[in-house]
Enzyme design. Structure first.
Site: not given
Length: 315
Positions: A45, A50, A78, A109
Site C-alpha cells: 500500500d 507519501y 491513492k 485518498h
C-alpha cells in the site's frame, strides 16, 4: 484458521495482511518493500502524497527481478486531493513513479479537494498557513471520474479512503460502481464500528491503517493486548493484526526492520473472548482515541473528530 485473503466485491482476492509505507523514511522504503515481498507479503500500500512511490517501484522491480510475479502482488495507491478533478492525471503520475502498467486498486485518498493550481503540488497553503481547500469540491464528481478509470485498464478496481458513514451514504446514492474498499484508521482504541458495519452491509472491504495506533505503536502497551500476547506467546503486533483479520479487516503493517517485517506476517487464531475484549475496549474503558486528524479545518462526519486538529502530511 485465519484466512489468508478476503474477496472484494470485484471478485478479486486481497491478502489478509498488507505492507504499509506511510511515514517510512526516505531511503528506507525501497529495501523494506523488497524485504516484505521476499518475506511473503502479497499486498503493498502506498499513495502519491507519501512521496515514496518511486522507491516502492524500485522495491517492486527488485522483487520481480528475483522471480516474484507481478500478477501475484496486489498494489494499492491513492488519488491525492490536489488531483481530485484530474483523476487520470493523478493515476498516470503514480503509475510512472511505480514503474507499473496498472495498479490493482486505486483509492480516493480523502473526500476533499485542494487547489490544483496552488503554491504546492501536494500541500498548497493560503497566506495564513492554512490548507488551500476547494470549498465547493464535489467528492461524488471525483468518484465519477474514478469510475471512468476502470475503462482504461490502468486500475483493476476503485475505492475510497477516510470516508465516514455520511460520506459513504452520499456517495452510494450516486455511484454506478460500489467502492471495493474503504481504508480508515482502525484499531481497538478507534474501532469505528458504525463505519465498519455499514461498509460490511454494502460489500465494501475495510482496510486499516495505523493498526498499532500511531508512530511508536502505543497500543502495544494496552493491558488486553499484553495479556493476550503473553497467553499466546506472541508479540503485541501479532495480537493486533490477528484481531483485524478476525473481524474481516485487512491491516496495513509498516516497518523497515527485517525482523519486524517478517514478524508482522504472523497471524494467530484468537479465541472469541479475546476478540470480544478488544472489540469492547472503548465501550468498557471510554478510552477512545483517533491519532490521525485531517488538517483541513472541516469535519468529515467522524463523531469523535474536533475541528482544528493537525496531522502529519500524507495520510
Amino acid at each position: 484458521m485465519a484466512p489468508a485473503s478476503f474477496k472484494l466485491n470485484t471478485g478479486q482476492e486481497i491478502p489478509a495482511v498488507g505492507f504499509g509505507t506511510w511515514q517510512a523514511q526516505k531511503g528506507e522504503v525501497e529495501k523494506a518493500v523488497e524485504i516484505a515481498l521476499k518475506s511473503g507479503y502479497k499486498l503493498i500500500d502506498t499513495a502519491y502524497c507519501y512521496d515514496n512511490e518511486h522507491e516502492v517501484g524500485k522495491g517492486l522491480q527488485a522483487a520481480f527481478d528475483s522471480g516474484i510475479k507481478r500478477e501475484d502482488i496486489f498494489v494499492i495507491t491513492k488519488l491525492w486531493n490536489s488531483y481530485s478533478t484530474r483523476a487520470e492525471v493523478g493515476l498516470d503520475k503514480s503509475l510512472k513513479a511505480l514503474g507499473l502498467d496498472y495498479v490493482d486498486l486505486y483509492l480516493v485518498h480523502w473526500p476533499i479537494g485542494v487547489n490544483p493550481n496552488g503554491n504546492d503540488d501536494k500541500f498548497p497553503k493560503l497566506p495564513d498557513g492554512s490548507r488551500d481547500v476547494l470549498w465547493d469540491h464535489d467528492h461524488v464528481e471525483t468518484w465519477r471520474s474514478m469510475e471512468r478509470l476502470l475503462e482504461t485498464g490502468k486500475t483493476k478496481a476503485i475505492g475510497v479512503s477516510n470516508y465516514s458513514k455520511p460520506y459513504l451514504e452520499q456517495l452510494l446514492k450516486h455511484a454506478k460502481v460500489i467502492p471495493a474498499m474503504n481504508q480508515i484508521e482502525n484499531h481497538p482504541q478507534l474501532p469505528q464500528q458504525e463505519v465498519v458495519d455499514f461498509a460490511n452491509q454494502k460489500g465494501i472491504h475495510i482496510a486499516a491503517y495505523s493498526p498499532f495506533g500511531s508512530t511508536g505503536s502505543p497500543l502495544f502497551q494496552n493491558e488486553h493486548v499484553q495479556r493476550i500476547a503473553q497467553q499466546n506467546g506472541v508479540s503485541p503486533a501479532t495480537v493486533l493484526l490477528s484481531w483485524h483479520v478476525a473481524r474481516g479487516t485487512t491491516p496495513l503493517a509498516k516497518s523497515v526492520t527485517k525482523s519486524r517485517i517478517e514478524e508482522n506476517l504472523k497471524i494467530i487464531d484468537l479465541n472469541s473472548e479475546d476478540v470480544k475484549a478488544l472489540d469492547n475496549y472503548v465501550a468498557n474503558s471510554g478510552d477512545q482515541k483517533r491519532y490521525v486528524y485531517p488538517p483541513y479545518g472541516v469535519k468529515l462526519g467522524f463523531p469523535d473528530q474536533p475541528d482544528g486538529r493537525s496531522m502529519p502530511n500524507g495520510v
